[in-house]
Write a protein that holds these residues in place. Structure first.
Motif, PDB file in Angstrom:
ATOM      1  N   ARG A 137       0.836  -1.201   0.000  1.00  0.00           N
ATOM      2  CA  ARG A 137       0.000   0.000   0.000  1.00  0.00           C
ATOM      3  C   ARG A 137       0.869   1.249   0.000  1.00  0.00           C
ATOM      4  O   ARG A 137       1.973   1.249   0.541  1.00  0.00           O
ATOM      5  CB  ARG A 137      -0.922   0.057   1.239  1.00  0.00           C
ATOM      6  N   ARG A 176      -1.397  12.231  -1.451  1.00  0.00           N
ATOM      7  CA  ARG A 176      -2.553  12.055  -0.564  1.00  0.00           C
ATOM      8  C   ARG A 176      -3.730  11.445  -1.320  1.00  0.00           C
ATOM      9  O   ARG A 176      -4.506  10.665  -0.768  1.00  0.00           O
ATOM     10  CB  ARG A 176      -2.952  13.396   0.060  1.00  0.00           C
ATOM     11  N   TYR A 177      -3.859  11.792  -2.602  1.00  0.00           N
ATOM     12  CA  TYR A 177      -4.932  11.228  -3.414  1.00  0.00           C
ATOM     13  C   TYR A 177      -4.610   9.788  -3.825  1.00  0.00           C
ATOM     14  O   TYR A 177      -5.496   8.934  -3.879  1.00  0.00           O
ATOM     15  CB  TYR A 177      -5.131  12.080  -4.669  1.00  0.00           C
ATOM     16  N   ARG A 178      -3.330   9.546  -4.098  1.00  0.00           N
ATOM     17  CA  ARG A 178      -2.932   8.225  -4.550  1.00  0.00           C
ATOM     18  C   ARG A 178      -3.134   7.180  -3.453  1.00  0.00           C
ATOM     19  O   ARG A 178      -3.407   6.008  -3.734  1.00  0.00           O
ATOM     20  CB  ARG A 178      -1.468   8.273  -4.999  1.00  0.00           C
ATOM     21  N   ARG A 179      -3.023   7.570  -2.209  1.00  0.00           N
ATOM     22  CA  ARG A 179      -3.271   6.628  -1.113  1.00  0.00           C
ATOM     23  C   ARG A 179      -4.708   6.115  -1.164  1.00  0.00           C
ATOM     24  O   ARG A 179      -4.975   4.951  -0.880  1.00  0.00           O
ATOM     25  CB  ARG A 179      -3.012   7.299   0.236  1.00  0.00           C
ATOM     26  N   VAL A 180      -5.641   7.008  -1.540  1.00  0.00           N
ATOM     27  CA  VAL A 180      -7.040   6.595  -1.691  1.00  0.00           C
ATOM     28  C   VAL A 180      -7.180   5.678  -2.906  1.00  0.00           C
ATOM     29  O   VAL A 180      -7.843   4.632  -2.852  1.00  0.00           O
ATOM     30  CB  VAL A 180      -7.959   7.822  -1.830  1.00  0.00           C
ATOM     31  N   ARG A 183      -6.383   1.876  -2.699  1.00  0.00           N
ATOM     32  CA  ARG A 183      -7.336   0.960  -2.076  1.00  0.00           C
ATOM     33  C   ARG A 183      -8.161   0.194  -3.104  1.00  0.00           C
ATOM     34  O   ARG A 183      -8.772  -0.820  -2.786  1.00  0.00           O
ATOM     35  CB  ARG A 183      -8.274   1.739  -1.153  1.00  0.00           C
ATOM     36  N   SER A 184      -8.172   0.688  -4.343  1.00  0.00           N
ATOM     37  CA  SER A 184      -8.960   0.031  -5.381  1.00  0.00           C
ATOM     38  C   SER A 184      -8.264  -1.211  -5.925  1.00  0.00           C
ATOM     39  O   SER A 184      -8.895  -2.033  -6.601  1.00  0.00           O
ATOM     40  CB  SER A 184      -9.243   1.002  -6.535  1.00  0.00           C
ATOM     41  N   THR A 221      -5.948   7.929 -11.387  1.00  0.00           N
ATOM     42  CA  THR A 221      -6.101   8.342  -9.988  1.00  0.00           C
ATOM     43  C   THR A 221      -7.310   9.256  -9.833  1.00  0.00           C
ATOM     44  O   THR A 221      -8.126   9.090  -8.922  1.00  0.00           O
ATOM     45  CB  THR A 221      -4.832   9.062  -9.488  1.00  0.00           C
ATOM     46  N   VAL A 225     -10.556   8.216  -7.590  1.00  0.00           N
ATOM     47  CA  VAL A 225     -10.813   8.982  -6.349  1.00  0.00           C
ATOM     48  C   VAL A 225     -12.082   9.807  -6.472  1.00  0.00           C
ATOM     49  O   VAL A 225     -12.859   9.933  -5.506  1.00  0.00           O
ATOM     50  CB  VAL A 225      -9.606   9.884  -6.007  1.00  0.00           C
ATOM     51  N   TYR A 226     -12.312  10.388  -7.660  1.00  0.00           N
ATOM     52  CA  TYR A 226     -13.504  11.218  -7.885  1.00  0.00           C
ATOM     53  C   TYR A 226     -14.251  10.718  -9.130  1.00  0.00           C
ATOM     54  O   TYR A 226     -14.225  11.358 -10.180  1.00  0.00           O
ATOM     55  CB  TYR A 226     -13.109  12.683  -8.067  1.00  0.00           C
TER      56      TYR A 226
END
Length: 232
Positions: A137, A176-180, A183-184, A221, A225-226
């Motif tokens: 992760r 910070r966005y890539r951490r979300v 999870r995919s 990404t 994320v969005y």
């Protein structure tokens, strides 16, 4: 005639080192999520947290403002930059513009050592994921280093220090966005395969194909994320 004594430079060097250390510590805590988006960065609290003086802390925070990780708030106050789709879209647009040009230059000018660097970076990342299984992760120090190392290796043959520096800064801003986004991924094999396909296209010296695949890779990404957001 006695030689003129030169002014001492050590205090200046030490001050610069402290401000760099302050910037590094705050950046690490922001990227790790320990300092939440939008949270106020009180100097007194940070002095106690990092055991660094107020002056180098302010200088360190000023450095991070230029990298987009924190913002100023009035009378020399600071807070962690918010996260939003608009911000990630802006990062993605900038990364795409910079990296598709860097990859073109790298493919045109890259030598055998550049190709070997890509192969090595992909191998190291694959071996790490094989050892850790599906527990890899963003946020694990070894994985972060190897993941960024792979993307840097793709561009390393471009011959432009400024393009590589811009890539590095924007890569970190997207962290910070890539951490979300990470999870995919429910399979390390899928993650490695996506990067292997990108490496193969680049090593095949296919400029247009590499640019299109890289742009889609960067865009993923934002889409994860969005999902379903509107463009500017």
């Amino acid at each position: 005639m006695p030689a003129q004594e030169l002014p001492a430079s050590r205090p200046v060097i030490e001050a610069a080192t402290l401000s760099e250390r302050a910037a590094t510590l705050v950046e690490q805590d922001i990227l790790a999520g320990l300092l939440a988006p939008g949270s106020r960065l009180g100097i007194v609290d940070l002095v106690q947290r990092y055991d660094i003086g107020a002056t180098p802390l302010r200088e360190g925070l000023s450095r991070l403002m230029s990298r987009g990780l924190i913002v100023g708030t009035g009378q020399r106050g600071f807070r962690v930059a918010d996260i939003s789709r608009e911000d990630l879209l802006d990062i993605t647009l900038m990364r795409t513009a910079i990296e598709i040009e860097a990859i073109r230059l790298a493919i045109d000018s890259g030598d055998d050592a550049w190709e070997a660097g890509i192969v090595s970076a992909l191998h190291q990342m694959r071996r790490h994921i094989e050892r850790t299984g599906d527990e890899f992760r963003e946020g694990a120090e070894d994985f972060d280093r190897l993941h960024k190392g792979f993307h840097t290796a793709l561009l390393a043959g471009c011959g432009s220090k400024r393009l590589l520096a811009a890539h590095s800064d924007l890569y970190d801003q997207a962290y910070r966005y890539r951490r979300v986004m990470m999870r995919s991924f429910d399979s390390g094999k899928k993650f490695v395969r996506a990067h292997q396909l990108l490496a193969e296209r680049v090593l095949g010296r296919d400029v247009q194909g590499s640019q299109a695949m890289l742009a889609a890779h960067l865009r993923s990404t934002l889409d994860i994320v969005y999902p379903g957001g509107n463009e500017r």
